[in-house]
Scaffold this motif. Structure first.
Motif, mmCIF file in Angstrom:
data_model
loop_
_atom_site.group_PDB
_atom_site.id
_atom_site.type_symbol
_atom_site.label_atom_id
_atom_site.label_comp_id
_atom_site.label_asym_id
_atom_site.label_seq_id
_atom_site.Cartn_x
_atom_site.Cartn_y
_atom_site.Cartn_z
ATOM 1 N N TRP A 280 0.718 -1.190 -0.154
ATOM 2 C CA TRP A 280 -0.105 -0.553 -0.312
ATOM 3 C C TRP A 280 1.134 1.636 0.311
ATOM 4 C CZ3 TRP A 280 -4.911 0.116 1.396
ATOM 5 C CH2 TRP A 280 -6.779 -1.241 1.109
ATOM 6 N N HIS A 281 0.263 2.713 -0.357
ATOM 7 C CA HIS A 281 0.975 3.777 -0.888
ATOM 8 C C HIS A 281 0.880 4.903 0.312
ATOM 9 C CE1 HIS A 281 2.590 7.430 -2.679
ATOM 10 N NE2 HIS A 281 3.362 7.238 -1.772
ATOM 11 N N THR A 282 1.642 4.593 1.187
ATOM 12 C CA THR A 282 0.651 5.269 3.047
ATOM 13 C C THR A 282 1.200 6.268 3.391
ATOM 14 O OG1 THR A 282 -0.017 2.986 3.849
ATOM 15 C CG2 THR A 282 0.138 4.548 4.814
ATOM 16 N N ARG A 283 1.467 7.152 3.094
ATOM 17 C CA ARG A 283 1.710 8.991 4.080
ATOM 18 C C ARG A 283 0.936 9.154 4.636
ATOM 19 N NH1 ARG A 283 2.194 10.994 -2.586
ATOM 20 N NH2 ARG A 283 0.145 10.194 -3.148
ATOM 21 N N PHE A 284 1.538 10.132 5.551
ATOM 22 C CA PHE A 284 0.469 11.043 7.204
ATOM 23 C C PHE A 284 1.572 12.135 6.788
ATOM 24 C CE2 PHE A 284 2.287 8.061 9.049
ATOM 25 C CZ PHE A 284 3.118 8.379 10.151
ATOM 26 N N ASP A 285 0.461 13.316 7.327
ATOM 27 C CA ASP A 285 1.762 14.484 7.984
ATOM 28 C C ASP A 285 1.487 14.543 9.992
ATOM 29 O OD1 ASP A 285 3.097 15.724 5.964
ATOM 30 O OD2 ASP A 285 1.180 16.401 4.840
ATOM 31 N N HIS A 286 1.163 14.884 10.643
ATOM 32 C CA HIS A 286 1.635 14.562 11.775
ATOM 33 C C HIS A 286 1.726 15.804 12.594
ATOM 34 C CE1 HIS A 286 2.413 13.412 16.147
ATOM 35 N NE2 HIS A 286 1.453 13.151 16.072
ATOM 36 N N LEU A 287 0.915 16.669 12.889
ATOM 37 C CA LEU A 287 1.133 17.179 14.440
ATOM 38 C C LEU A 287 1.002 16.704 16.015
ATOM 39 C CD1 LEU A 287 -0.390 20.582 12.512
ATOM 40 C CD2 LEU A 287 2.467 19.485 12.630
ATOM 41 N N GLY A 288 1.843 17.364 16.506
ATOM 42 C CA GLY A 288 1.380 17.669 17.886
ATOM 43 C C GLY A 288 2.130 18.133 19.278
ATOM 44 N N ALA A 289 1.042 18.834 20.135
ATOM 45 C CA ALA A 289 1.516 19.734 21.240
ATOM 46 C C ALA A 289 1.500 19.095 22.136
ATOM 47 C CB ALA A 289 0.700 21.147 20.565
ATOM 48 N N ARG A 290 2.404 19.839 22.707
ATOM 49 C CA ARG A 290 1.845 19.511 24.467
ATOM 50 C C ARG A 290 2.184 20.796 25.431
ATOM 51 N NH1 ARG A 290 5.853 15.930 25.476
ATOM 52 N NH2 ARG A 290 4.998 14.036 25.942
ATOM 53 N N LEU A 291 1.764 20.588 26.262
ATOM 54 C CA LEU A 291 2.016 22.265 27.201
ATOM 55 C C LEU A 291 1.583 21.991 28.793
ATOM 56 C CD1 LEU A 291 1.978 25.870 27.278
ATOM 57 C CD2 LEU A 291 -0.243 26.082 27.292
ATOM 58 N N GLN A 292 2.444 22.642 29.590
ATOM 59 C CA GLN A 292 2.028 22.411 30.736
ATOM 60 C C GLN A 292 1.753 24.086 31.562
ATOM 61 O OE1 GLN A 292 5.640 20.953 32.452
ATOM 62 N NE2 GLN A 292 5.343 18.779 31.857
ATOM 63 N N LEU A 293 0.352 23.753 32.433
ATOM 64 C CA LEU A 293 0.619 25.423 32.750
ATOM 65 C C LEU A 293 0.392 24.980 34.350
ATOM 66 C CD1 LEU A 293 -2.802 25.579 30.873
ATOM 67 C CD2 LEU A 293 -0.717 26.783 30.543
ATOM 68 N N PRO A 294 0.392 26.085 34.940
ATOM 69 C CA PRO A 294 0.103 26.287 36.650
ATOM 70 C C PRO A 294 -0.391 25.548 37.113
ATOM 71 C CG PRO A 294 1.116 28.405 35.655
ATOM 72 C CD PRO A 294 0.391 27.143 34.070
ATOM 73 N N GLY A 295 -0.325 25.470 38.350
ATOM 74 C CA GLY A 295 -1.407 24.407 38.997
ATOM 75 C C GLY A 295 -1.706 23.378 38.657
ATOM 76 N N ASN A 296 -0.259 22.305 37.704
ATOM 77 C CA ASN A 296 -0.612 21.455 37.418
ATOM 78 C C ASN A 296 -1.739 20.862 36.087
ATOM 79 O OD1 ASN A 296 1.348 20.350 39.504
ATOM 80 N ND2 ASN A 296 -0.144 20.382 41.335
ATOM 81 N N TRP A 297 -2.098 21.731 35.507
ATOM 82 C CA TRP A 297 -2.593 21.352 34.522
ATOM 83 C C TRP A 297 -1.655 21.108 32.615
ATOM 84 C CZ3 TRP A 297 -7.943 21.218 34.598
ATOM 85 C CH2 TRP A 297 -8.651 21.590 35.624
#
Length: 410
Positions: free
Chosen positions: A278-295
């Motif tokens: 199979w010809h399989t291709r993809f684009d992927h984006l990821g983000a992680r954010l740590q906020l005050p107060g243990n969020w």
């Protein structure tokens, strides 16, 4: 053991043999054991060959044992191998990863690393890449994106990483780039086209075969009779190398951004021993954010396509999720929302491959001891897939499950 590609066998065996050699006296062994139980009302009785979206409750109680062996017996050479036994898998015992790496100690903000073998691409924010096995850390299930990666994507090749770490000169920025080339993984796309997305996270072993739903299209009298129901995800079929590249940015460990492009460069006209490339291709984006107060806030987005034959199957797929974690009492509470979709653009209208759905998960984890964790999760998945009619199921399904896991690390 099923038939698989020569590069996969040689890579995995080389790393395993290296770790088992007398020179690997410095190797360390870690283990993770998971016991789980669940109840649900899913319509399918066989997750691996049906079209259910959640595997929980279908083969309970469940048990998994993962072993990770790491070694750095001399110089800058490192090695790792991860094996696991899973009661929900027909072969039970298999390898997840096995690779050798070159990891020199940096003398400046610039750092270069390389690895070769069989391994996961760095593409998930839900798992820890230095942990034992590919498991979601905050929940029991993995998001649809990461569940698909654990099922159909594995790099059997080499990766080169370059990184600039500002922390070494008191600058809060880190930049990373990765380039990889690989063999195998030619059947990747088979499952997402004919079975669709899932919310689970079970890991396909390097030598495992998956079972497709009993659809008419690949029956002896169907439109694609050369395709078998058994899929060997990591085989090499067309002798064309796949490529991927990734860019990453981090700010003081509080913000992480990643982008990745994957292309297995499969020849969709190549078929061998009942397996299509199979010809399989993809684009992927990821983000992680740590906020005050243990969020903690996490999100990933994926968009791609897969094609086999002379446009016999051509599916575009997309998914995203948003996850929020916060300390609640003595534990960690997590909420995750998933959205997923596939659309077909091929010449076989009777082979319906389109679907749409979403899922909501609530999880709470509690560290009972430094090595023992209790995780609970309530999960609802709603999806519509017209192909379910072909296997005697209703096209629209709502699956509810309540799962509990004990995770022991030692």
């Amino acid at each position: 053991m099923s038939r698989t590609s020569a590069p996969l066998c040689s890579s995995a065996l080389l790393a395993a043999a290296y770790l088992a050699s007398p020179s690997a006296a410095a190797a360390t062994l870690r283990a993770s054991a998971t016991l789980g139980s669940a109840a649900d009302d899913a319509q399918s009785n066989d997750f691996t060959s049906g079209m259910a979206k959640s595997p929980f409750g279908l083969s309970t109680p469940s048990a998994r044992l993962a072993l990770r062996l790491d070694g750095a017996p001399f110089g800058n050479v490192v090695a790792a191998a991860v094996a696991d036994a899973d009661s929900a898998r027909s072969g039970v015992l298999d390898l997840q990863e096995a690779w050798l790496g070159w990891n020199p100690v940096p003398t400046s903000p610039w750092r270069v690393r390389a690895k070769a073998g069989a391994f996961f691409p760095v593409s998930s924010l839900e798992v820890g890449y230095d942990q034992v096995g590919w498991n979601a850390q905050r929940t029991i299930s993995s998001a649809a994106i990461n569940s698909w990666i654990s099922e159909e994507i594995r790099i059997v090749g080499a990766e080169l990483t370059g990184q600039w770490r500002g922390a070494l000169i008191n600058v809060p920025h880190t930049f990373t780039t990765r380039l990889g080339v690989f063999a195998g993984n030619d059947p990747a796309g088979t499952e997402i086209a004919w079975r669709g997305w899932q919310i689970g996270g079970r890991v396909t072993g390097l030598f495992q075969k998956l079972r497709l739903p009993d659809l008419p299209v690949y029956q002896p009298d169907g439109a694609i009779p050369q395709q078998t129901r058994n899929v060997h995800e990591f085989r090499e079929l067309d002798h064309r190398a796949g490529l991927y590249g990734a860019l990453g940015y981090s700010f003081e460990g509080r913000l992480d951004l990643d982008a990745m492009h994957y292309d297995n460069r499969g020849d969709p006209l190549r078929v061998k021993d009942g397996q299509y490339s199979w010809h399989t291709r993809f684009d992927h984006l990821g983000a992680r954010l740590q906020l005050p107060g243990n969020w903690d806030l996490l999100s990933q987005v994926m968009q791609g396509s897969t094609q086999m034959g002379p446009n016999a199957v051509h599916v575009r797929f997309s998914s995203w999720y948003g996850l929020v974690s916060h300390r609640l009492g003595p534990g960690l509470a997590t909420v995750r929302y998933d959205w997923f979709r596939t659309t077909e653009h091929d010449i076989l209208p009777d082979d319906a491959n389109g679907e749409r759905g979403h899922a909501l998960a609530f999880a709470w984890s509690f560290a009972m001891t430094p090595s023992l964790k209790l995780v609970t999760e309530a999960l609802r998945v709603e999806s519509t897939r017209d192909a379910r009619i072909l296997v005697g199921e209703h096209p629209h399904q709502t699956e509810d499950s309540l799962a509990v896991e004990l995770r022991l690390a030692f």
